[in-house]
Scaffold this motif. Structure first.
Motif, PDB file in Angstrom:
ATOM      1  N   GLN A  55      -3.860   4.683 -10.959  1.00  0.00           N
ATOM      2  CA  GLN A  55      -4.722   4.321  -9.954  1.00  0.00           C
ATOM      3  C   GLN A  55      -4.726   3.355  -9.161  1.00  0.00           C
ATOM      4  O   GLN A  55      -3.632   2.562  -9.311  1.00  0.00           O
ATOM      5  N   ILE A  56      -5.542   3.263  -8.199  1.00  0.00           N
ATOM      6  CA  ILE A  56      -5.568   2.143  -7.035  1.00  0.00           C
ATOM      7  C   ILE A  56      -6.917   1.400  -7.287  1.00  0.00           C
ATOM      8  O   ILE A  56      -7.914   1.989  -7.347  1.00  0.00           O
ATOM      9  N   VAL A  57      -6.663   0.091  -7.249  1.00  0.00           N
ATOM     10  CA  VAL A  57      -8.144  -0.830  -6.957  1.00  0.00           C
ATOM     11  C   VAL A  57      -7.960  -1.355  -5.524  1.00  0.00           C
ATOM     12  O   VAL A  57      -7.094  -1.918  -5.147  1.00  0.00           O
ATOM     13  N   SER A  58      -9.096  -1.261  -4.934  1.00  0.00           N
ATOM     14  CA  SER A  58      -9.433  -1.905  -3.580  1.00  0.00           C
ATOM     15  C   SER A  58     -10.564  -2.746  -3.773  1.00  0.00           C
ATOM     16  O   SER A  58     -11.584  -2.627  -4.382  1.00  0.00           O
ATOM     17  N   ALA A  59     -10.633  -3.710  -3.097  1.00  0.00           N
ATOM     18  CA  ALA A  59     -11.630  -4.756  -2.610  1.00  0.00           C
ATOM     19  C   ALA A  59     -11.786  -5.123  -1.346  1.00  0.00           C
ATOM     20  O   ALA A  59     -10.882  -5.323  -0.616  1.00  0.00           O
ATOM     21  N   ALA A  60     -13.093  -4.958  -1.052  1.00  0.00           N
ATOM     22  CA  ALA A  60     -13.605  -5.262   0.429  1.00  0.00           C
ATOM     23  C   ALA A  60     -14.317  -6.609   0.535  1.00  0.00           C
ATOM     24  O   ALA A  60     -14.438  -7.092  -0.436  1.00  0.00           O
ATOM     25  N   LYS A  61     -14.429  -6.777   1.747  1.00  0.00           N
ATOM     26  CA  LYS A  61     -14.990  -8.300   2.205  1.00  0.00           C
ATOM     27  C   LYS A  61     -16.179  -8.373   1.678  1.00  0.00           C
ATOM     28  O   LYS A  61     -16.856  -9.461   1.349  1.00  0.00           O
ATOM     29  N   ASP A  62     -16.961  -7.384   1.560  1.00  0.00           N
ATOM     30  CA  ASP A  62     -18.474  -7.512   1.094  1.00  0.00           C
ATOM     31  C   ASP A  62     -18.457  -7.515  -0.573  1.00  0.00           C
ATOM     32  O   ASP A  62     -19.498  -7.555  -1.087  1.00  0.00           O
ATOM     33  N   GLY A  63     -17.501  -7.808  -1.270  1.00  0.00           N
ATOM     34  CA  GLY A  63     -17.278  -7.897  -2.751  1.00  0.00           C
ATOM     35  C   GLY A  63     -17.236  -6.538  -3.363  1.00  0.00           C
ATOM     36  O   GLY A  63     -17.419  -6.397  -4.657  1.00  0.00           O
ATOM     37  N   LEU A  64     -17.417  -5.225  -2.683  1.00  0.00           N
ATOM     38  CA  LEU A  64     -17.294  -3.821  -3.292  1.00  0.00           C
ATOM     39  C   LEU A  64     -15.658  -3.766  -3.793  1.00  0.00           C
ATOM     40  O   LEU A  64     -14.833  -3.682  -3.138  1.00  0.00           O
ATOM     41  N   LEU A  65     -15.582  -3.249  -5.053  1.00  0.00           N
ATOM     42  CA  LEU A  65     -14.359  -2.879  -5.807  1.00  0.00           C
ATOM     43  C   LEU A  65     -14.548  -1.334  -5.866  1.00  0.00           C
ATOM     44  O   LEU A  65     -15.621  -0.921  -6.406  1.00  0.00           O
ATOM     45  N   LYS A  66     -13.454  -0.869  -5.432  1.00  0.00           N
ATOM     46  CA  LYS A  66     -13.123   0.671  -5.877  1.00  0.00           C
ATOM     47  C   LYS A  66     -11.985   1.079  -6.911  1.00  0.00           C
ATOM     48  O   LYS A  66     -10.936   0.523  -6.394  1.00  0.00           O
ATOM     49  N   LEU A  67     -12.131   2.008  -7.467  1.00  0.00           N
ATOM     50  CA  LEU A  67     -11.188   2.644  -8.535  1.00  0.00           C
ATOM     51  C   LEU A  67     -10.748   4.015  -7.775  1.00  0.00           C
ATOM     52  O   LEU A  67     -11.839   4.655  -7.850  1.00  0.00           O
ATOM     53  N   TRP A  68      -9.710   4.218  -7.437  1.00  0.00           N
ATOM     54  CA  TRP A  68      -9.087   5.504  -6.983  1.00  0.00           C
ATOM     55  C   TRP A  68      -8.073   6.050  -7.919  1.00  0.00           C
ATOM     56  O   TRP A  68      -7.251   5.774  -8.497  1.00  0.00           O
ATOM     57  N   ASP A  69      -8.359   7.445  -7.900  1.00  0.00           N
ATOM     58  CA  ASP A  69      -7.173   8.178  -8.558  1.00  0.00           C
ATOM     59  C   ASP A  69      -5.915   8.354  -7.655  1.00  0.00           C
ATOM     60  O   ASP A  69      -5.975   8.613  -6.313  1.00  0.00           O
ATOM     61  N   ALA A  70      -4.768   7.589  -7.926  1.00  0.00           N
ATOM     62  CA  ALA A  70      -3.643   7.710  -6.862  1.00  0.00           C
ATOM     63  C   ALA A  70      -3.032   9.119  -6.799  1.00  0.00           C
ATOM     64  O   ALA A  70      -2.486   9.159  -5.680  1.00  0.00           O
ATOM     65  N   GLY A  71      -3.181  10.115  -7.384  1.00  0.00           N
ATOM     66  CA  GLY A  71      -2.622  11.274  -7.316  1.00  0.00           C
ATOM     67  C   GLY A  71      -3.723  12.163  -6.373  1.00  0.00           C
ATOM     68  O   GLY A  71      -3.238  12.790  -5.325  1.00  0.00           O
ATOM     69  N   SER A  72      -4.959  12.326  -6.711  1.00  0.00           N
ATOM     70  CA  SER A  72      -5.780  13.005  -6.046  1.00  0.00           C
ATOM     71  C   SER A  72      -6.414  12.525  -4.691  1.00  0.00           C
ATOM     72  O   SER A  72      -7.311  12.947  -4.047  1.00  0.00           O
ATOM     73  N   ALA A  73      -6.518  11.117  -4.717  1.00  0.00           N
ATOM     74  CA  ALA A  73      -7.205  10.274  -3.634  1.00  0.00           C
ATOM     75  C   ALA A  73      -8.696  10.363  -3.970  1.00  0.00           C
ATOM     76  O   ALA A  73      -9.363   9.799  -2.925  1.00  0.00           O
ATOM     77  N   ALA A  74      -9.114  10.676  -5.166  1.00  0.00           N
ATOM     78  CA  ALA A  74     -10.793  10.863  -5.420  1.00  0.00           C
ATOM     79  C   ALA A  74     -10.965   9.481  -5.778  1.00  0.00           C
ATOM     80  O   ALA A  74     -10.314   8.566  -6.421  1.00  0.00           O
ATOM     81  N   GLU A  75     -12.321   8.986  -5.462  1.00  0.00           N
ATOM     82  CA  GLU A  75     -12.718   7.921  -5.992  1.00  0.00           C
ATOM     83  C   GLU A  75     -13.340   8.053  -7.179  1.00  0.00           C
ATOM     84  O   GLU A  75     -13.990   8.999  -7.533  1.00  0.00           O
TER      85      GLU A  75
END
Length: 83
Positions: A55-75
């Motif tokens: 999985q990939i974790v991403s964090a944006a400037k507005d404080g939103l965190l997202k967890l993604w499946d690294a294989g399928s690229a699905a959120e």
């Protein structure tokens, strides 16, 4: 502008996060873009792989965190960072 870069635990992929809100996965050997993860409305300030690389974790400037499946690229999930 790229604001975050991290390499996968197996060393085969790189994830980057940029000011346009996109998270991209790159193949280390070829340099080719593997996937673009879209879902952030604001610039991505941080991105990393989980220790197992699935999985990939991403964090944006507005404080939103997202967890993604690294294989399928699905959120997989999203949430807000505490302020």
């Amino acid at each position: 502008n790229v604001h975050a870069v991290a390499i996968s635990p197996d060393g085969k992929r790189v994830v980057s996060g940029s000011a346009d809100g996109q998270v991209k996965i790159w193949d280390v050997e070829t340099g080719a873009e593997v996937s673009t993860l879209r879902g952030h409305a604001h610039g991505v300030q941080g991105a990393c792989f989980t220790p197992d690389g699935t999985q990939i974790v991403s964090a944006a400037k507005d404080g939103l965190l997202k967890l993604w499946d690294a294989g399928s690229a699905a959120e997989d999930a999203e949430g807000r960072a505490p302020r």
